[in-house]
Structures are given as structure tokens and as C-alpha cells.
Design a protein around this motif. Structure first.
Motif, short mmCIF file in Angstrom:
data_model
loop_
_atom_site.label_atom_id
_atom_site.label_comp_id
_atom_site.label_asym_id
_atom_site.label_seq_id
_atom_site.Cartn_x
_atom_site.Cartn_y
_atom_site.Cartn_z
N ALA A 1 46.23 47.81 19.27
CA ALA A 1 46.56 49.06 18.57
C ALA A 1 47.96 49.53 18.94
CB ALA A 1 45.52 50.14 18.90
N GLU A 2 48.32 49.43 20.20
CA GLU A 2 49.68 49.82 20.63
C GLU A 2 50.73 48.89 20.03
OE1 GLU A 2 52.97 51.65 22.21
OE2 GLU A 2 50.94 52.43 21.94
N ARG A 3 50.44 47.60 19.98
CA ARG A 3 51.39 46.65 19.36
C ARG A 3 51.58 46.98 17.89
NH1 ARG A 3 55.20 44.81 19.92
NH2 ARG A 3 55.02 42.81 18.89
N GLN A 4 50.52 47.39 17.20
CA GLN A 4 50.65 47.76 15.79
C GLN A 4 51.55 48.98 15.65
OE1 GLN A 4 49.65 45.95 13.11
NE2 GLN A 4 49.16 44.47 14.71
N ARG A 5 51.42 49.96 16.57
CA ARG A 5 52.30 51.13 16.54
C ARG A 5 53.76 50.71 16.79
NH1 ARG A 5 47.61 53.50 18.83
NH2 ARG A 5 48.27 53.00 20.95
N GLN A 6 53.97 49.81 17.76
CA GLN A 6 55.33 49.33 18.05
C GLN A 6 55.93 48.60 16.86
OE1 GLN A 6 54.90 46.90 21.55
NE2 GLN A 6 54.60 48.65 22.91
N LEU A 7 55.13 47.73 16.24
CA LEU A 7 55.62 46.99 15.07
C LEU A 7 55.96 47.94 13.92
CD1 LEU A 7 53.21 43.94 15.19
CD2 LEU A 7 55.70 43.86 15.49
N ALA A 8 55.14 48.96 13.73
CA ALA A 8 55.42 49.93 12.67
C ALA A 8 56.70 50.70 12.96
CB ALA A 8 54.24 50.89 12.51
N LYS A 9 56.94 51.01 14.20
CA LYS A 9 58.10 51.82 14.58
C LYS A 9 59.38 50.99 14.66
CE LYS A 9 59.52 55.43 17.77
NZ LYS A 9 59.07 56.38 18.77
N PHE A 10 59.30 49.77 15.26
CA PHE A 10 60.50 48.98 15.54
C PHE A 10 60.59 47.68 14.76
CE2 PHE A 10 59.54 51.25 19.57
CZ PHE A 10 60.65 52.07 19.60
N GLY A 11 59.51 47.27 14.12
CA GLY A 11 59.49 45.97 13.46
C GLY A 11 59.37 44.85 14.49
N ASP A 12 59.44 43.61 14.01
CA ASP A 12 59.38 42.44 14.88
C ASP A 12 60.71 42.34 15.62
OD1 ASP A 12 58.24 40.16 15.99
OD2 ASP A 12 59.01 38.86 14.39
N GLN A 13 60.66 42.29 16.94
CA GLN A 13 61.87 42.29 17.75
C GLN A 13 62.08 40.96 18.46
OE1 GLN A 13 62.71 46.02 19.95
NE2 GLN A 13 60.57 46.48 19.48
N HIS A 14 63.34 40.61 18.65
CA HIS A 14 63.71 39.41 19.41
C HIS A 14 64.90 39.76 20.29
CE1 HIS A 14 61.05 36.96 16.96
NE2 HIS A 14 61.44 37.74 15.94
#
Length: 144
Positions: A21-34
């Protein structure tokens, strides 16, 4: 990679679901990061040695804490340069976090006197109410 359909360690399923659930929030906020790893330099390796000695001394004297364990594991992550070993160290950090969360979840209110800290939400933003730093209950529900 296959994923187990059943978690065998108590509390790990809930932990994994909360991480998801936290990863989904991060992805929604920041997108896929590298980003670069930024690990494995000499000072990080020396710091990991220091944290290892610190943790051993803390537990040797009977005063070791979850924070000591996690700090040691994070320092070992930062010290590792090899990607396969880095991945293994990151999994160790996750396992320590899971164990710490399980320990928090196992505590009863009789085990401590509640203290107050500001509740945090996604990406560590203040939520505007106080909770107990030990059991996570809202201040109005916590022991006084």
C-alpha cells in the motif's frame, strides 16, 4: 520470481500488504524512480564496521534496541557495492523492519506507559494528531 501464496511467519502477510500500500502511494506521488545506489565507498564501509561494533557492545551490555539493529543493517546496506550482496542486505533490512513491527504489534498497553508523538502519514507528513510512540494508539485512547 515466484511469490509464496502463504506466508509462514506470523504478521508478515499484513506487513507485506502494508508495504504494498505504501509503495502504491509512492508510485502515485513520484512515479517509477531510478537512482544510483550510492553505496560501497570506504567511509561507508568504515561506518558499517563502527555500527557493527556499536550494536555488539549495546547487546553485550544488555542495552541493545531495535534501533541499534536497524542502524547496523542500514549501515551494512550503505557499505555494500556488489548488486547481489546489496540486494541481500536490503532484504535483511526489510526482515528487521518486519520483526520490529511484529514486536510493536505484540505489545499490550500494560507493557508501557504511553508517550505522545505526532502521527505521520504517507511520506512521513504530519497528520495533525498525537499517538503513542510505543503502541501507536491515538492520544485519546492511550494510557496516561
Amino acid at each position: 520470481m515466484s511469490h509464496p501464496s502463504t506466508f509462514t511467519t506470523p504478521g508478515v502477510r499484513q506487513f507485506a500488504e502494508e508495504i504494498d500500500a505504501e509503495r502504491q502511494r509512492q508510485l502515485a506521488k513520484f512515479g517509477d524512480q531510478h537512482h544510483p545506489d550510492g553505496t560501497g565507498n570506504k567511509s561507508q564501509q568504515e561506518y558499517a564496521d563502527h555500527k557493527r561494533r556499536w550494536c555488539e557492545a549495546a547487546f553485550g551490555s544488555g542495552y541493545g534496541t531495535w534501533a541499534d539493529i536497524l542502524a547496523e543493517e542500514v549501515a551494512e546496506v550503505e557499505a555494500e557495492r556488489d548488486p547481489a550482496k546489496l540486494r541481500a542486505e536490503l532484504l535483511q533490512v526489510a526482515a528487521v523492519c518486519a520483526a520490529w513491527v511484529a514486536d510493536i504489534d505484540s505489545r499490550t498497553t500494560a507493557d508501557h506507559v504511553c508517550n505522545s508523538i505526532m502521527a505521520r502519514g504517507e511520506m512521513d507528513e504530519p497528520l495533525g494528531y498525537l499517538i503513542c510512540g510505543m503502541c501507536g494508539k491515538r492520544k485519546s485512547e492511550a494510557q496516561r
